[in-house]
Design an enzyme around this catalytic site. Structure first.
Site, PDB file in Angstrom:
ATOM      1  N   GLU A 127       9.669   1.584  10.702  1.00  0.00           N
ATOM      2  CA  GLU A 127      10.719   2.599  10.517  1.00  0.00           C
ATOM      3  C   GLU A 127      10.039   3.950  10.567  1.00  0.00           C
ATOM      4  O   GLU A 127       9.236   4.271   9.697  1.00  0.00           O
ATOM      5  CB  GLU A 127      11.429   2.415   9.189  1.00  0.00           C
ATOM      6  CG  GLU A 127      12.225   1.141   9.241  1.00  0.00           C
ATOM      7  CD  GLU A 127      13.432   1.178   8.366  1.00  0.00           C
ATOM      8  OE1 GLU A 127      13.866   0.099   7.974  1.00  0.00           O
ATOM      9  OE2 GLU A 127      13.913   2.291   8.070  1.00  0.00           O
ATOM     10  N   CYS A 157      14.004  10.598   6.387  1.00  0.00           N
ATOM     11  CA  CYS A 157      13.960  10.203   7.797  1.00  0.00           C
ATOM     12  C   CYS A 157      15.345  10.286   8.433  1.00  0.00           C
ATOM     13  O   CYS A 157      15.458  10.469   9.632  1.00  0.00           O
ATOM     14  CB  CYS A 157      13.396   8.803   7.915  1.00  0.00           C
ATOM     15  SG  CYS A 157      14.211   7.651   6.831  1.00  0.00           S
ATOM     16  N   GLU A 180      10.772  16.575  14.810  1.00  0.00           N
ATOM     17  CA  GLU A 180      11.132  16.290  13.426  1.00  0.00           C
ATOM     18  C   GLU A 180      10.410  17.279  12.503  1.00  0.00           C
ATOM     19  O   GLU A 180       9.188  17.381  12.550  1.00  0.00           O
ATOM     20  CB  GLU A 180      10.734  14.859  13.064  1.00  0.00           C
ATOM     21  CG  GLU A 180      11.177  14.489  11.661  1.00  0.00           C
ATOM     22  CD  GLU A 180      10.688  13.108  11.225  1.00  0.00           C
ATOM     23  OE1 GLU A 180       9.492  12.834  11.363  1.00  0.00           O
ATOM     24  OE2 GLU A 180      11.519  12.327  10.740  1.00  0.00           O
ATOM     25  N   LYS A 228       0.862  -1.183   0.000  1.00  0.00           N
ATOM     26  CA  LYS A 228       0.000   0.000   0.000  1.00  0.00           C
ATOM     27  C   LYS A 228       0.896   1.230   0.000  1.00  0.00           C
ATOM     28  O   LYS A 228       1.373   1.679   1.025  1.00  0.00           O
ATOM     29  CB  LYS A 228      -0.904   0.010   1.241  1.00  0.00           C
ATOM     30  CG  LYS A 228      -2.195   0.691   1.044  1.00  0.00           C
ATOM     31  CD  LYS A 228      -2.419   2.148   1.402  1.00  0.00           C
ATOM     32  CE  LYS A 228      -1.581   3.062   2.151  1.00  0.00           C
ATOM     33  NZ  LYS A 228      -1.482   4.395   1.498  1.00  0.00           N
TER      34      LYS A 228
HETATM   35  P1  NAD Z   1       2.569   8.849   7.172  1.00  0.00           P
HETATM   36  O1  NAD Z   1       2.774   8.120   8.438  1.00  0.00           O
HETATM   37  O2  NAD Z   1       1.520   9.878   7.126  1.00  0.00           O
HETATM   38  O3  NAD Z   1       2.220   7.845   5.998  1.00  0.00           O
HETATM   39  C1  NAD Z   1       3.019   6.708   5.719  1.00  0.00           C
HETATM   40  C2  NAD Z   1       2.147   5.655   5.073  1.00  0.00           C
HETATM   41  O4  NAD Z   1       1.178   5.243   6.022  1.00  0.00           O
HETATM   42  C3  NAD Z   1       1.370   6.129   3.847  1.00  0.00           C
HETATM   43  O5  NAD Z   1       1.294   5.084   2.914  1.00  0.00           O
HETATM   44  C4  NAD Z   1      -0.004   6.413   4.424  1.00  0.00           C
HETATM   45  O6  NAD Z   1      -1.019   6.298   3.457  1.00  0.00           O
HETATM   46  C5  NAD Z   1      -0.111   5.320   5.456  1.00  0.00           C
HETATM   47  N1  NAD Z   1      -1.062   5.581   6.547  1.00  0.00           N
HETATM   48  C6  NAD Z   1      -1.575   6.756   6.970  1.00  0.00           C
HETATM   49  N2  NAD Z   1      -2.443   6.563   7.976  1.00  0.00           N
HETATM   50  C7  NAD Z   1      -2.468   5.229   8.222  1.00  0.00           C
HETATM   51  C8  NAD Z   1      -3.142   4.406   9.180  1.00  0.00           C
HETATM   52  N3  NAD Z   1      -3.973   4.904  10.081  1.00  0.00           N
HETATM   53  N4  NAD Z   1      -2.896   3.067   9.165  1.00  0.00           N
HETATM   54  C9  NAD Z   1      -2.041   2.532   8.291  1.00  0.00           C
HETATM   55  N5  NAD Z   1      -1.389   3.263   7.347  1.00  0.00           N
HETATM   56  C10 NAD Z   1      -1.594   4.602   7.320  1.00  0.00           C
HETATM   57  O7  NAD Z   1       4.004   9.401   6.789  1.00  0.00           O
HETATM   58  P2  NAD Z   1       4.401  10.237   5.501  1.00  0.00           P
HETATM   59  O8  NAD Z   1       3.848  11.603   5.723  1.00  0.00           O
HETATM   60  O9  NAD Z   1       4.078   9.524   4.252  1.00  0.00           O
HETATM   61  O10 NAD Z   1       6.001  10.231   5.628  1.00  0.00           O
HETATM   62  C11 NAD Z   1       6.670  11.091   6.472  1.00  0.00           C
HETATM   63  C12 NAD Z   1       7.064  10.435   7.779  1.00  0.00           C
HETATM   64  O11 NAD Z   1       7.620   9.159   7.533  1.00  0.00           O
HETATM   65  C13 NAD Z   1       8.126  11.162   8.542  1.00  0.00           C
HETATM   66  O12 NAD Z   1       7.761  11.250   9.896  1.00  0.00           O
HETATM   67  C14 NAD Z   1       9.382  10.330   8.409  1.00  0.00           C
HETATM   68  O13 NAD Z   1      10.295  10.414   9.412  1.00  0.00           O
HETATM   69  C15 NAD Z   1       8.845   8.990   8.258  1.00  0.00           C
HETATM   70  N6  NAD Z   1       9.746   8.164   7.433  1.00  0.00           N
HETATM   71  C16 NAD Z   1      10.560   7.267   8.050  1.00  0.00           C
HETATM   72  C17 NAD Z   1      11.431   6.507   7.289  1.00  0.00           C
HETATM   73  C18 NAD Z   1      12.328   5.510   7.922  1.00  0.00           C
HETATM   74  O14 NAD Z   1      12.896   4.693   7.204  1.00  0.00           O
HETATM   75  N7  NAD Z   1      12.495   5.520   9.216  1.00  0.00           N
HETATM   76  C19 NAD Z   1      11.462   6.658   5.921  1.00  0.00           C
HETATM   77  C20 NAD Z   1      10.630   7.589   5.334  1.00  0.00           C
HETATM   78  C21 NAD Z   1       9.761   8.330   6.120  1.00  0.00           C
END
Ligand code: NAD
Length: 500
Positions: A264, A298, A396, A188
């Protein structure tokens, strides 16, 4: 895509994509469709179906069947390796098209997208070897008449939820390793950057991956992502994204089938610079660490800790580098920093830049919003006079905003570095090996760089300490995460009877 074309442009009309179920694309049909605009140009580029819960259930059922009938897990590792190697070859052939769509939906510079796709090819090639190398243990020391075997078995159906900042790279840091283990996948992707995940589905199918082993559903996180996390037929969920959503998937697992989780999450990563470092190299590395992917990374090095004797000089060196970073149209080959990926993220970054000034930090560089090709852009920004309690120093931001804080000795540097709920990544810059290695050992982070930053390869596992996550992706550890251990105790010869 024509690689020789000097100037790339967005498509003249948005392209329609379907989701990927059981080896074939399913067009939107009666479903709602969401349209994605290029953040670098402000024009619509893709239209994708908003999948329903029924679509999700169909995808999970497809992956479940493909796992349970052993069409993938039952193959010799060598056959799984052959599919992964073929996929690497096909990604290489389609690299330009994948990079183009990555840039269109994410806003990252095309040169960077190309380099990331190149890295993904390496992931597939390396994971192919791991499909053959994966093994368990045996114990021949249980006495005559007994022995033990520990096997690694694929965990089953894996839900894979990915974010928008590295849509293809993060996907490829997981998919080939999960497939090497023998698991099946329901992916997803983020709703704003789903196209390259759909392209990978096509690549895998063309490479000979059996139908049902890799399904992709498109839709919102709060509906489809949440249902995937709650699903009783999903055995493991790999989630990469924000700490807040990470918390909700932990709850979803607890409330459903206790599916195993790989997480992550966020980071507030320190870059520690000692006065004995090569300050020119360090300034370049620190600038790269915060401006790369416009800080929407991240592992961005967003906290700069500098030994006090060189703090002012060094902050100015970094600011000077950042002023020269070429912020521009992501489709321009010369661009080094592209657009901010989502409107919400753009607002968040700008609000932190305002907050830093309200909190009393000094903005020494950047902070502007240049008008380029109809998109949304933010200049790399540097704050000095930052204290640990300020929001800009502790939360962050996920944008190109660097906070500079001085330290007096190594213990203080380590204390500031560890003064965060996160533990994703860190760097140290020093020519003194004692200092560099002591800091490497004592800073709490899953990834650590010495005299460099944001580096790595398919061999090295990635993941975080503390609130930055659970488990590891990539490398042999990244395959083992998707397996579970079975202990087989075997006796042979005549049994010693319990009942006389
Ligand atoms: P997000 O958490 O909003 O979304 C990530 C994914 O989760 C998307 O596919 C989203 O559709 C899905 N999602 C949203 N709500 C959900 C729910 N209730 N249940 C299950 N899935 C759901 O994050 P983002 O805005 O896409 O990315 C930014 C964040 O991600 C930052 O905080 C960053 O630090 C983190 N990030 C971490 C890593 C890592 O490897 N540690 C890598 C990239 C991003």
């Amino acid at each position: 895509m024509d690689n020789s074309s000097p100037i790339l442009t967005p498509p003249s009309a948005p392209r329609d994509f379907g989701f990927f179920l059981d080896g074939a694309f399913v067009p939107a049909g009666e479903r709602d469709v969401f349209e994605r605009s290029s953040p670098g140009h402000g024009v619509p580029v893709s239209r994708l179906p908003r999948c329903s819960e029924a679509d999700l259930n169909a995808a999970v059922a497809s992956s479940r069947k493909a796992f349970d009938d052993r069409r993938w897990a039952g193959l010799p590792g060598a056959e799984r390796a052959a599919v992964l190697l073929k996929a690497a070859e096909l990604i290489r052939e389609r690299a330009e098209e994948i990079a183009y769509w990555e840039t269109l939906e994410n806003g990252k510079p095309i040169s960077q997208a190309r380099a990331e796709v190149g890295g993904c090819i390496g992931m597939f090639e390396f994971a192919a070897g791991l499909a053959r190398a994966l093994h368990g243990d045996s114990f021949n020391n249980s006495g005559d008449g007994a022995m033990g075997i520990v096997t690694r078995e694929p965990i089953g159906v894996v839900g894979l939820i990915t974010p928008w900042n590295f849509p293809f790279l993060i996907l490829c840091e997981r998919v080939p390793y999960i497939l090497a283990s023998g698991c099946t996948i329901v992916a997803k992707p983020s709703e704003v950057t789903a196209v390259t995940t759909l392209m990978l589905a096509e690549v895998l199918s063309d490479a000979g991956l059996p139908d049902g082993v890799f399904n992709v559903i498109t839709g919102s996180g709060s509906v489809i992502g949440q249902k995937l996390a709650e699903h009783m037929d999903v055995d493991m969920l790999s989630f990469t994204g924000s700490t807040a959503v990470g918390r909700s998937v932990v709850e979803a697992s607890g409330k459903s089938n206790f599916k195993k989780l790989g997480l992550e999450l966020g980071g507030k990563n320190p870059q520690i610079v000692f006065a004995d470092a090569d300050l020119d190299d360090a300034a370049d590395g620190v600038a790269f660490g915060i401006a790369f992917n416009t800080g929407q990374c991240c592992v961005s090095g967003s906290r700069l800790l500098v030994e006090r004797s060189v703090a002012d000089v060094f902050a100015e060196k970094v600011a000077e580098k950042l002023r020269k970073v070429r912020v521009g149209d992501p489709l321009d080959e010369a661009t080094q920093a592209g657009a901010i990926t989502t409107d919400a993220q753009n607002r968040t970054i700008l609000s932190y830049i305002a907050k830093g000034q309200e909190e009393g930090a000094t903005l020494i560089s950047g902070g502007g919003t240049p008008e380029i090709s109809g998109g949304q852009y933010i200049e790399p920004t540097v704050f000095t006079n930052v204290t640990r309690d300020m929001a800009v120093a502790s939360e962050e931001i996920f944008g190109p905003v660097l906070c500079v804080m001085p330290f007096d000795d190594m213990d203080e540097a380590i204390a500031i570095a560890n003064d965060t709920e996160y533990g994703l990544a860190a760097s140290v810059w020093s020519k003194n090996i004692d200092k560099a290695l002591t800091v490497a050992r004592r800073v709490q982070a899953g990834r650590f760089w010495v005299n460099t930053t944001l580096a790595g390869g398919p061999e090295l596992p990635i993941g975080g300490f503390k609130a930055s996550g659970w488990g590891r992706e990539a490398g042999m550890h990244g395959v083992e995460e998707y397996t579970q251990l079975k202990s087989i105790h075997i006796e042979f010869g005549k049994r010693n009877h319990w009942v006389a």
